[in-house]
Every structure is written in C-alpha cells, then in structure tokens.
Design an enzyme around this catalytic site. Sequence first.
Site, PDB file in Angstrom:
ATOM      1  CB  THR A 286     -35.903   4.304  18.364  1.00  0.00           C
ATOM      2  OG1 THR A 286     -35.309   4.446  17.077  1.00  0.00           O
ATOM      3  CG2 THR A 286     -37.238   3.582  18.203  1.00  0.00           C
TER       4      THR A 286
ATOM      5  CD  GLN B  59     -30.469   8.893  13.022  1.00  0.00           C
ATOM      6  OE1 GLN B  59     -31.464   8.266  13.339  1.00  0.00           O
ATOM      7  NE2 GLN B  59     -29.244   8.537  13.364  1.00  0.00           N
TER       8      GLN B  59
ATOM      9  CG  HIS C 220     -29.541   5.953  11.238  1.00  0.00           C
ATOM     10  ND1 HIS C 220     -28.392   5.300  11.597  1.00  0.00           N
ATOM     11  CD2 HIS C 220     -30.503   5.505  12.095  1.00  0.00           C
ATOM     12  CE1 HIS C 220     -28.651   4.474  12.613  1.00  0.00           C
ATOM     13  NE2 HIS C 220     -29.934   4.586  12.939  1.00  0.00           N
TER      14      HIS C 220
ATOM     15  CG  ASN D 226     -26.833   1.946  15.683  1.00  0.00           C
ATOM     16  OD1 ASN D 226     -25.690   1.674  16.028  1.00  0.00           O
ATOM     17  ND2 ASN D 226     -27.512   2.957  16.203  1.00  0.00           N
TER      18      ASN D 226
ATOM     19  CE1 TYR E 263     -32.508  -0.676  12.176  1.00  0.00           C
ATOM     20  CE2 TYR E 263     -30.991   0.828  13.263  1.00  0.00           C
ATOM     21  CZ  TYR E 263     -32.005  -0.116  13.323  1.00  0.00           C
ATOM     22  OH  TYR E 263     -32.500  -0.518  14.543  1.00  0.00           O
TER      23      TYR E 263
ATOM     24  NE  ARG F  55     -25.892   8.237  16.263  1.00  0.00           N
ATOM     25  CZ  ARG F  55     -26.200   7.509  17.342  1.00  0.00           C
ATOM     26  NH1 ARG F  55     -26.754   6.324  17.209  1.00  0.00           N
ATOM     27  NH2 ARG F  55     -25.967   7.969  18.549  1.00  0.00           N
TER      28      ARG F  55
ATOM     29  CG  ASN G 134     -30.221  -4.347  13.832  1.00  0.00           C
ATOM     30  OD1 ASN G 134     -31.071  -5.093  14.305  1.00  0.00           O
ATOM     31  ND2 ASN G 134     -30.383  -3.027  13.744  1.00  0.00           N
TER      32      ASN G 134
HETATM   33  C1  PHB Z   1     -34.262   0.688  17.533  1.00  0.00           C
HETATM   34  O1  PHB Z   1     -35.397   1.084  17.271  1.00  0.00           O
HETATM   35  O2  PHB Z   1     -34.044  -0.302  18.243  1.00  0.00           O
HETATM   36  C2  PHB Z   1     -33.129   1.429  17.009  1.00  0.00           C
HETATM   37  C3  PHB Z   1     -33.343   2.415  16.072  1.00  0.00           C
HETATM   38  C4  PHB Z   1     -32.274   3.121  15.545  1.00  0.00           C
HETATM   39  C5  PHB Z   1     -31.011   2.809  15.977  1.00  0.00           C
HETATM   40  C6  PHB Z   1     -30.788   1.849  16.909  1.00  0.00           C
HETATM   41  C7  PHB Z   1     -31.846   1.153  17.434  1.00  0.00           C
HETATM   42  O3  PHB Z   1     -29.974   3.465  15.459  1.00  0.00           O
END
Ligand code: PHB
Length: 370
Positions: free
Chosen positions: A29, A103, A182, A185, A187, A234, A242
């Site tokens: 990002t 992604q 994705h 992390n 999401y 991923r 998060n």
């Molecule tokens: C972020 O924008 O902080 C971010 C985005 C995608 C990720 C991890 C962090 O997989």
Amino acid sequence: MTNGDNVLFEPFTLGDLELPNRIIMAPLTRARASQPGDVPSDMNARYYAQRASAGLIISEATQVSQQGQGYAYTPGIYTPEQITGWRKVTDAVHAAGGRMHAQLWHVGRISHPELQPGGELPVGPSAIKPEGSQVFISADSGMVDIPTPRALEADELPGIVEQYRQGAENAREAGFDGIEIHAANGYLLDQFIKSGSNHRTDDYGGSVENRLRFPMMVVEAVKQVWPAARIGIRVSPTGSFNSMFDADPHSTFRALARKVQEAGLAYIEVVEDSFQGNHENGRPESVIDAIREEFTGAYIGNGAYSRNEAIERINAGRCDLASFGRPIIANPDLVERFRQDAPLNEWDASTFYGGDERGYTDYPTLAESQ
Ligand code: PHB
C-alpha cells in the site's frame, strides 16, 4: 557465489508464467492513487516499471468496490477510469520486461463510514470492533478509530463474491498477467477465516469448514475469469495486525491449503510473522510445514527476508520464492543489487503512505548512486 547462491536468480515457472528469477515484489500500500476516483496515474506506472526486473510484481492492495475501501488514496479496480489507469501501469511494466498480478482487496470491517457508500457502517462477518486499529480517511482527518462493523447477512455474500469476480474481469481488461486474492492482514477474507473475528452461527462461521466457505466462494468466482494457473492467494496465518487472532492457525491453514490445492491455484503467499517482519516467535514453521504438506503449488515466503535468508530457505525447501516489501520500495533494482550482493538504499518510512514522487520514484539504482 556458490552454486546454491544462484537459486534466487534462476528462472521459475509460476503456474504457467515464466519468471526470470524468484524475487517477488510484495503487494505494498502506497496510497498515491490520483484523485478524484482513486485512479492509478502515470507516476504509479513509473514506480512499478522501475521495479520490472522482479520475477513478478504483485500490485498494491486494490479495492474491488467502494465498500471494499478502508484507506484514502488506495487505488480501485471497479470503475472504467481505474481500469484505464491500470492499463497504463501494466503497459509500462510489460514494456520494461516485467510481469504483474493485481491484488484484489476488500477491507471488510477495517474502514470508516466516511469511506463507505452512503456513509454506512463498514461490514464484517460479525459485529466485532477491531480494538486499537485505525484507518486513514483523509489528509484533513488523518488516522481515526474504526467503529463496530455491521455483520453481513448471508444473502449479501453473493453480491460481494460478484465484486471480486468483476474485479478479476477488470484486471484482465487492464492487462494484468494474473491476480492475487488478498486473504491476509485482517481484511475481509481473513476476518471470515479466523476464529477471533468470525463468531457467526450460520454456514459461514463456527467450524473451519464453515469459516473457509466464503473465501472459497471467492476463489471459485475468480476462476470463472482466470485460469487457476494465473491465480494466487495471500494469507497471514499468525498475523495479529488489525486485531486478528485464530485459536488454531495450524489446523485452519492446513485446511485452507488443502482447499487451495483442490482449486489448483498457482501459489500461496504466506506472511510468516505477526506483521511487518515481527518474528517474536520466529517464523511459524509448523504452520509452514502444514501448508507445504497439503499444497504442491508454489509457496512464496514473505516477512522481512534478507537476501541470504531467502537463499537459505529456498535451498532448504522452506519456500520456492520470496517476496520483498520495504527493500524493494527503497531499491528499484533490488534484483541486480542482490545479484551483486551490493549494499541497499535504506527506506524512509515517513514516505510509505501518501505523498508524491519523494520516497516513491526517486530512490536511485546502483548505477545512479555510483
Ligand atoms: C495498509 O494500508 O496499512 C495495509 C494494506 C494492506 C495490507 C496491510 C496493510 O495487507
């Protein structure tokens, strides 16, 4: 160089894509899409083209809908302008001899009403607030706390699956070589996968089988658009970024790897830490073992790899390829520097997110700095 040292620089067949080396540009990002509309720009095209010597570039996380956006200035792939913008990026990368996957991203609960359609609450598998997490909503407001999300109704899920399918189709129109889902992390897909964020009692929560159902619907949907050989996923089994937690990452991600194997995807990219290279407990070797036992496609290791650790782990069979984040931000010619075992530019964390060319397209190559 000993023979084993060459391994990073040897060609590798990823699915049906020929890569000239095993050095992958990780999805990163950078929050520099042009406004209004979160559209990839000529500056973004230059940045990616500078890094085209990587075996494969994976695009920064790219939202498949406005609902899927969690941070200001991240690019989308759901409007005609965004598709046209991405076409400029992929053309520039291809002209420079590179290959690039898109992604596909939906942030789920990691968002804010200011970024959501109609100012609504962000959505997630359950109405559980990610404690301590923040999102960047605008230059004026900066980082703000995230509200408790609204739990998705089961009958809303096909519509979100369709956002991913359309994103996959748009990625093809934009000239990408493939896509990465994705599911890491914290999401949306990770929120469904992990027990800490998914307290549903319907077919999409509870057992591992149920928690994997929605992510696998997304996999099946994008397979209607791309051959499995051009799709990767991923995951971050032990990621805590998060506010994430899974009670049994070993079993959860063994089951996921088995399903991804059945789906025939080209690769699994694994974030092997809690976030951004924090190896409090080392790399999660037993989870890595479980994934490698179930999945015979390519395994991309990620998480603060050094050149030498990547070489060692590939030679030891722990991964097939390695993806690099911060080093490739600061070194557009990372592949050449690794080949020569040359010194690396240091990254400037203050320019990671948002801004202009500074800390983006102005890092020098080895030749430029000599
Ligand atoms: C972020 O924008 O902080 C971010 C985005 C995608 C990720 C991890 C962090 O997989």
